[in-house]
Design an enzyme around this catalytic site. Structure first.
Site, PDB file in Angstrom:
ATOM      1  N   HIS A  25       0.762  -0.898   0.308  1.00  0.00           N
ATOM      2  CA  HIS A  25       0.337  -0.004   0.049  1.00  0.00           C
ATOM      3  C   HIS A  25       0.694   1.380  -0.252  1.00  0.00           C
ATOM      4  O   HIS A  25       1.992   1.186   0.874  1.00  0.00           O
ATOM      5  CB  HIS A  25      -1.173   0.111   1.304  1.00  0.00           C
ATOM      6  CG  HIS A  25      -2.232  -1.319   1.053  1.00  0.00           C
ATOM      7  ND1 HIS A  25      -2.852  -1.527   0.401  1.00  0.00           N
ATOM      8  CD2 HIS A  25      -1.225  -2.058   1.813  1.00  0.00           C
ATOM      9  CE1 HIS A  25      -3.577  -2.294   1.380  1.00  0.00           C
ATOM     10  NE2 HIS A  25      -2.855  -3.921   1.826  1.00  0.00           N
ATOM     11  N   GLU A 214      -6.901 -13.312   5.868  1.00  0.00           N
ATOM     12  CA  GLU A 214      -5.846 -12.560   7.124  1.00  0.00           C
ATOM     13  C   GLU A 214      -6.563 -12.612   8.368  1.00  0.00           C
ATOM     14  O   GLU A 214      -5.969 -13.557   9.319  1.00  0.00           O
ATOM     15  CB  GLU A 214      -5.843 -10.754   6.561  1.00  0.00           C
ATOM     16  CG  GLU A 214      -4.545 -11.018   7.472  1.00  0.00           C
ATOM     17  CD  GLU A 214      -4.768  -9.114   7.661  1.00  0.00           C
ATOM     18  OE1 GLU A 214      -2.956  -8.824   7.197  1.00  0.00           O
ATOM     19  OE2 GLU A 214      -5.033  -8.250   7.117  1.00  0.00           O
ATOM     20  N   ASP A 292       3.403  -4.965   2.222  1.00  0.00           N
ATOM     21  CA  ASP A 292       2.401  -4.631   2.753  1.00  0.00           C
ATOM     22  C   ASP A 292       2.916  -3.669   3.295  1.00  0.00           C
ATOM     23  O   ASP A 292       2.492  -2.361   1.892  1.00  0.00           O
ATOM     24  CB  ASP A 292       1.719  -5.457   4.116  1.00  0.00           C
ATOM     25  CG  ASP A 292       0.799  -5.492   4.086  1.00  0.00           C
ATOM     26  OD1 ASP A 292      -0.514  -4.610   3.355  1.00  0.00           O
ATOM     27  OD2 ASP A 292      -0.798  -6.262   5.106  1.00  0.00           O
ATOM     28  N   ASP A 293       2.439  -3.126   4.394  1.00  0.00           N
ATOM     29  CA  ASP A 293       2.449  -1.171   4.527  1.00  0.00           C
ATOM     30  C   ASP A 293       4.400  -1.349   5.303  1.00  0.00           C
ATOM     31  O   ASP A 293       4.587  -1.202   7.013  1.00  0.00           O
ATOM     32  CB  ASP A 293       1.496  -1.238   5.886  1.00  0.00           C
ATOM     33  CG  ASP A 293       0.164  -1.478   5.410  1.00  0.00           C
ATOM     34  OD1 ASP A 293      -0.382  -0.140   4.369  1.00  0.00           O
ATOM     35  OD2 ASP A 293      -0.704  -2.083   5.593  1.00  0.00           O
TER      36      ASP A 293
END
EC number: 3.5.4.2
Length: 356
Positions: A25, A214, A292-293
């Site tokens: 992201h 998740e 992901d982040d």
């Protein structure tokens, strides 16, 4: 967090191994240093409870209780992004770091609803990110594509409005995919069937993916496949709960975009070794390794590769398969896929000749 280290030789191999990232992201690549810089640049006053320094930020990011705790900080950070140049700077910082980790193809998420509800025009967001994609492609010889995500905690009607407002970018090939993220359990896939159907009917060439499995169980994955007609699953770690689903993923070659360090940071598991990565490999379920982040979870794509290697001890032959599966599951054209496959073969051959 546990430490993940591997030999210098293996780390060099993993660094050089051409990678595709499918689950990152852009808003989640906002490092504290850039966050504070943009807050100052845009005269943004952060909440009183928010960390005051880079060090305090990193310390707090090490103590997320769960997905929602992370999201609370994520949305605060998002608030410093105001101008097209802010979005450009954010994305270019990520592309620079990813390239240094050996990532040659990225398919990156962004969350326009989180900006539009702050009165930031979607054009500002997309144009800033798209300019960074183009500049990174030119500067680094990489390929980078945008995937617009819908925030599942917002009404599906809002998501459909967002899709309509982004139609010209889908039409022009600037946005290449549709995704679904944010809080999973309270907002199952069936809420967003109309959004996905609209994209599939009007832009059939656009890739479809969704976060599933998740925190939600394996039925969230099955529902995303059946109801949203996705060709990729983001996370999907709980797919292992169903043998039937695992067989389906393998047979249909549905790529899972796994995020090991994220799963540890958000308390999905205590350690990367608890993830069913070896089971996915054994059952021929294709997966890629992603960050992901990374600004919030303390690890970019190479860090995730190293963590997986440390815990599962994959051979170079196995890593080659993982890299090739990532390429085959990407939404780039066949020419680019063949280029990346050739580069994987070159690196694999180089490190095998070295005899280690």
């Amino acid at each position: 967090m546990a430490q993940y280290e591997c030999s210098e030789h293996m780390e060099n191999f993993l660094r050089e191994l051409p990678k595709c990232e499918h689950h990152v992201h852009l808003e989640g690549t906002l490092e504290p240093s850039l966050l504070f810089k943009l807050a100052k640049r845009n005269n943004i006053t952060l909440p009183e409870t928010f960390p005051k320094t880079v060090e305090e930020c990193n310390d707090r990011y090490n103590r997320f209780a769960d997905l929602q705790d992370f999201l609370d900080h994520y949305y605060i950070g998002m608030g410093v992004l105001i101008t097209e140049n802010d979005f450009y700077d954010l994305a270019m910082d990520y592309f620079t770091k990813a390239h240094s980790d050996g990532c040659l193809h990225s398919e990156v998420f962004f969350d326009p609803q989180g900006h539009v509800e702050r009165n930031i025009d979607i054009d500002v967001v997309v144009q800033g990110f798209n300019r960074a994609c183009k500049d990174a492609n030119t500067k680094y010889g990489t390929t980078n594509k945008l995937i617009m995500c819908l925030l599942r905690h917002l009404p599906a009607e809002n998501g459909l409005q967002t899709i309509h407002s982004a139609s010209k970018y889908y039409q022009d090939g600037i946005i290449h995919g549709l995704g679904l993220d944010s809080s999973e359990k309270p907002f199952p896939p069936n809420l967003f069937t109309e959004c996905y159907a609209h994209i599939k009917d009007n832009f059939p060439e656009v890739g479809l993916t969704a976060h599933a499995g998740e925190e939600g169980d394996h039925t969230f994955v099955s529902d995303a496949l059946n109801l949203l007609k996705v060709s990729r699953i983001d996370h999907g770690v709980n797919s292992h709960q169903s043998e039937e689903l695992m067989q389906r993923l393998a047979e249909q070659k549905t790529l899972l975009s796994l995020c090991p360090l994220s799963n540890v940071k958000l308390q999905v598991v205590k350690d990367v070794k608890e993830l069913p990565i070896d089971k996915f490999f054994q059952m021929n379920v294709p997966f890629s390794i992603n960050s992901d982040d990374p600004a919030y979870f303390g690890g970019y794509i190479l860090d995730n590769y190293k963590a997986v290697h440390t815990r599962f001890g994959f051979t170079k032959d196995q890593w080659k398969i993982i890299a090739l599966n990532g390429i085959k599951g990407s939404w780039c054209d066949d020419q680019r896929k063949n280029e990346l496959i050739s580069l994987v073969e070159e690196v694999y051959k180089k490190y095998n000749i070295e005899g280690c």
